[in-house]
Scaffold this active site. Structure first.
Site, mmCIF file in Angstrom:
data_model
loop_
_atom_site.group_PDB
_atom_site.id
_atom_site.type_symbol
_atom_site.label_atom_id
_atom_site.label_comp_id
_atom_site.label_asym_id
_atom_site.label_seq_id
_atom_site.Cartn_x
_atom_site.Cartn_y
_atom_site.Cartn_z
ATOM 1 N N ARG A 238 0.866 -1.183 0.000
ATOM 2 C CA ARG A 238 0.000 0.000 0.000
ATOM 3 C C ARG A 238 0.896 1.224 0.000
ATOM 4 O O ARG A 238 1.948 1.242 0.657
ATOM 5 C CB ARG A 238 -0.900 0.028 1.232
ATOM 6 C CG ARG A 238 -2.090 -0.909 1.191
ATOM 7 C CD ARG A 238 -3.136 -0.490 0.148
ATOM 8 N NE ARG A 238 -4.295 -1.352 0.122
ATOM 9 C CZ ARG A 238 -4.430 -2.431 -0.670
ATOM 10 N NH1 ARG A 238 -3.470 -2.768 -1.508
ATOM 11 N NH2 ARG A 238 -5.543 -3.156 -0.641
ATOM 12 N N GLU A 267 -3.097 8.098 -4.062
ATOM 13 C CA GLU A 267 -3.369 7.263 -5.218
ATOM 14 C C GLU A 267 -4.663 7.746 -5.836
ATOM 15 O O GLU A 267 -5.658 7.822 -5.103
ATOM 16 C CB GLU A 267 -3.534 5.816 -4.751
ATOM 17 C CG GLU A 267 -3.134 4.821 -5.797
ATOM 18 C CD GLU A 267 -3.032 3.408 -5.237
ATOM 19 O OE1 GLU A 267 -4.010 2.674 -5.420
ATOM 20 O OE2 GLU A 267 -1.999 3.073 -4.622
ATOM 21 N N HIS A 286 -1.414 0.498 -9.725
ATOM 22 C CA HIS A 286 -1.996 -0.493 -8.801
ATOM 23 C C HIS A 286 -2.581 -1.690 -9.580
ATOM 24 O O HIS A 286 -3.793 -1.948 -9.526
ATOM 25 C CB HIS A 286 -3.065 0.180 -7.934
ATOM 26 C CG HIS A 286 -3.306 -0.534 -6.632
ATOM 27 N ND1 HIS A 286 -3.678 0.086 -5.471
ATOM 28 C CD2 HIS A 286 -3.230 -1.859 -6.323
ATOM 29 C CE1 HIS A 286 -3.837 -0.797 -4.511
ATOM 30 N NE2 HIS A 286 -3.563 -2.000 -4.999
HETATM 31 C C1 DGY Z 1 -5.389 -6.060 -2.924
HETATM 32 O O1 DGY Z 1 -6.014 -7.091 -3.212
HETATM 33 O O2 DGY Z 1 -5.315 -5.622 -1.782
HETATM 34 C C2 DGY Z 1 -4.660 -5.368 -4.038
HETATM 35 O O3 DGY Z 1 -4.115 -4.194 -3.685
HETATM 36 C C3 DGY Z 1 -5.531 -5.273 -5.270
HETATM 37 O O4 DGY Z 1 -5.513 -6.549 -5.795
#
Ligand code: DGY
Length: 320
Positions: A238, A267, A286
């Site tokens: 993240r 983001e 992402h």
């Molecule tokens: C998640 O699943 O947390 C990713 O960031 C998106 O697939």
């Protein structure tokens, strides 16, 4: 008897929507941009189930507007967008999509590791800018992964899948996590390290921790300073795990060699953001889990969780 009502906040794999429609009446924000908050707040009033994405803030305000809600099925493994405590207080079940995206996300982390260490963004820009005039033995030199040290920060399913791949490439793998993974230490030779020594020893640092109060800006100025000048930072976890201003400084001042980011804070990043502009920083939107099969599996698993809860069965993948 009336069918229960479900809200889907975005365009997702149609197979999953069709499956849900067999069990519930469905309202879907059928677009590629996030549903406006005001519309979601209005629509959630009638909902028994919500299929949400990581772009939706599922907080107390939203839950308060949803008196019938029984489940929030987050179509992601991460669920930092959901106030799980608030959901629990209202007896709303929260589920995520672990497992189905592990290999796809690990493949992508490896793609970013390779792209960063072989300076792919700079190389592409070099050609696009018309600088490619002759083969040059000293042009755009990167580092070999074979024999290099990979430091994994966090050691969940995806990190372990990255470790297996790195091991196959002949990398030394260090990891830092809350608990030890003795089986992988014995089987793959991964080595536990405290965070400061992992940062100091690694040629590539790859982040795999969930975003929480403890991990927010875990990698800041002092952590970046611990890394080798020749090292690369990769983030598929993240964006909030890295302090972006500290990273910009480190990349500008070359206190690290480069970065590759699938996730950022904020983001999305605008095209004029320094991290997007810098030659030694590769930013993608992402997409670590973005294979056709995996995104279909994620949507289907989220729907299966909803169907289970609406049928008064236990959810398949509840958030604990
Ligand atoms: C998640 O699943 O947390 C990713 O960031 C998106 O697939």
């Amino acid at each position: 008897m009336n069918k229960p009502h479900a809200v889907i906040t975005r365009r997702i794999a149609p197979e999953a929507v069709h499956l849900l429609q067999q069990h519930a009446s469905v309202w879907q924000w059928n677009a590629s941009d996030p549903v406006p908050r005001a519309i979601l707040l209005e629509r959630i009033g009638e909902a028994d189930a919500l299929l949400a994405l990581l772009t939706e803030r599922v907080d107390d305000e939203l839950l308060a507007a949803a008196p019938r809600l029984r489940i929030v099925a987050n179509m992601a493994v991460g669920y930092d967008n959901v106030d799980v405590a608030a959901a629990r207080r209202r007896s709303v079940i929260v589920t995520n999509t672990p497992g189905v995206l592990t290999e796809t996300s690990a493949e992508f982390a490896l793609a970013l590791i390779m792209a960063a260490t072989r300076r792919l963004k700079e190389a592409m820009r070099w050609v696009e800018r018309g600088h490619w005039t002759a083969w040059d033995p000293l042009l755009l030199l990167g580092i070999d992964l074979t024999g290099a040290t990979l430091g994994l920060v966090g050691y969940g399913r995806i990190a372990a899948a990255v470790a297996r791949r790195a091991h196959a490439l002949g990398m030394r793998v260090l990891y830092h996590a809350r608990s030890r993974h003795i089986e992988d230490e014995e089987r793959l030779g991964v080595e536990y390290a405290e965070l400061p020594s992992l940062l100091a020893l690694s040629d590539v640092v790859s982040l795999h921790v969930p975003l929480s109060r403890e991990t927010y800006h875990l990698i800041g100025e002092s952590e970046l300073r611990l890394m080798k000048r020749s090292a690369f930072l990769v983030n598929t976890a993240r964006g909030g795990v890295i302090d972006p201003d500290a990273l910009v400084r480190a990349l500008r001042e070359s206190t690290i060699a480069g970065a590759a980011l699938d996730v950022t804070e904020p983001e999305p990043l605008t095209a004029d953001h320094p991290l997007v502009q810098l030659d030694n920083c590769l930013v993608v939107p992402h997409i670590a889990s973005a294979s056709i099969a995996t995104r279909t599996r994620m949507a289907t698993l989220a729907v299966e969780n909803i169907i289970a809860v609406l049928s008064r069965r236990a959810p398949l993948t509840p958030v604990l």
